[in-house]
Design a protein around this motif. Structure first.
Motif: not given
Length: 251
Positions: A60, A67-68, A71
């Motif tokens: 990521s 966010d991770v 991803f």
């Protein structure tokens, strides 16, 4: 064999692509800068056409918790769907030793979610857990920074060279799917605080390493053996203090 390497232009991926080519395989580097975007799906079907194996060593771009997770869930789901459509026979993902023990960390919760998607999919799979890379010494120190100090817990870990990681990836990728998780680690165990106390000065990093039993690793609490592989792990050959890149130069 045609082997598509997701993240094939990165630290591990570029080495894997090169090594696969040396072994006579058709290795395809799939990454945004080669026209393959696993988040949008752009170029994915075309890259996987005729592929025998898909190797996913992508990471990521952001380690923020949301966010991770986004991803790894989105990218992995898209790759698995494209694999099934293309009739790919083996999916190999690179993950991290101790992922299941590091669930206080948003990053490792995302890696665990990635692994679950892979294990629940129809494509035969292998998951390779590796320990921390030598190349990440500075970034790991930065993650533990506290002003002019760097805090590390006095726990055991067994880091390894990316060259050895890539060799392990190639070995698993070119064999039959395991439908299981295997581990690879460096040849030597160190106390994390002691290791960084010796390693950072080699790079001209004069920050003071403070032994802190409560220091976290990317948000996760660490026990004595949290970061260590099990007894059956394969071991790399390159020792850190003999490794050419130990001074921070690129190798």
């Amino acid at each position: 064999m045609k082997i598509v390497v997701i993240g094939g232009t990165g630290l591990i991926g570029s080495k894997v692509v090169s090594k696969l080519g040396e072994h006579g395989h058709e290795a395809v580097a799939a990454a945004p800068n080669t026209g393959v975007d696993t988040i949008t799906g752009e170029g994915l079907a075309e890259a996987l056409a005729g592929a025998d194996v898909v190797v996913d060593v992508s990471n990521s771009p952001s380690f923020a918790d949301a966010d991770v997770m986004e991803f790894f869930q989105t990218s992995t789901a898209n790759v698995l769907a494209a694999e099934e459509a293309a009739g790919v026979g083996h999916h190999l993902a690179l993950s991290v030793v101790g992922t299941e023990r590091l669930q206080d960390s948003g990053y490792f919760r995302a890696k665990q979610a990635q692994e679950k998607l892979i294990k629940d999919a129809k494509t035969p799979y292998s998951v390779l857990h590796a320990t921390q890379f030598f190349e990440f010494v500075t970034s790991m120190a930065n993650a533990g920074a506290d002003g002019d100090d760097v805090r590390f817990a006095p726990v055991l870990f067994q880091p390894m060279a990316s060259e050895d990681v890539a060799d392990a990836v190639v070995k698993v990728a070119t064999a039959a799917p395991l439908n299981a998780t295997v581990e690879v680690a460096g040849p030597d165990q160190y106390r994390m605080d002691e290791f960084f106390r010796d390693a950072l000065p080699l790079r001209g990093d004069q920050r003071t390493v403070v032994t802190d039993p409560d220091a976290r690793y990317f948000g996760a609490e660490l026990g004595e053996r949290t970061l260590l592989p099990g007894d059956g792990a394969s071991l790399g050959e390159i020792e850190f203090f003999e490794w050419p890149g130990r001074d921070g130069s690129r190798h």
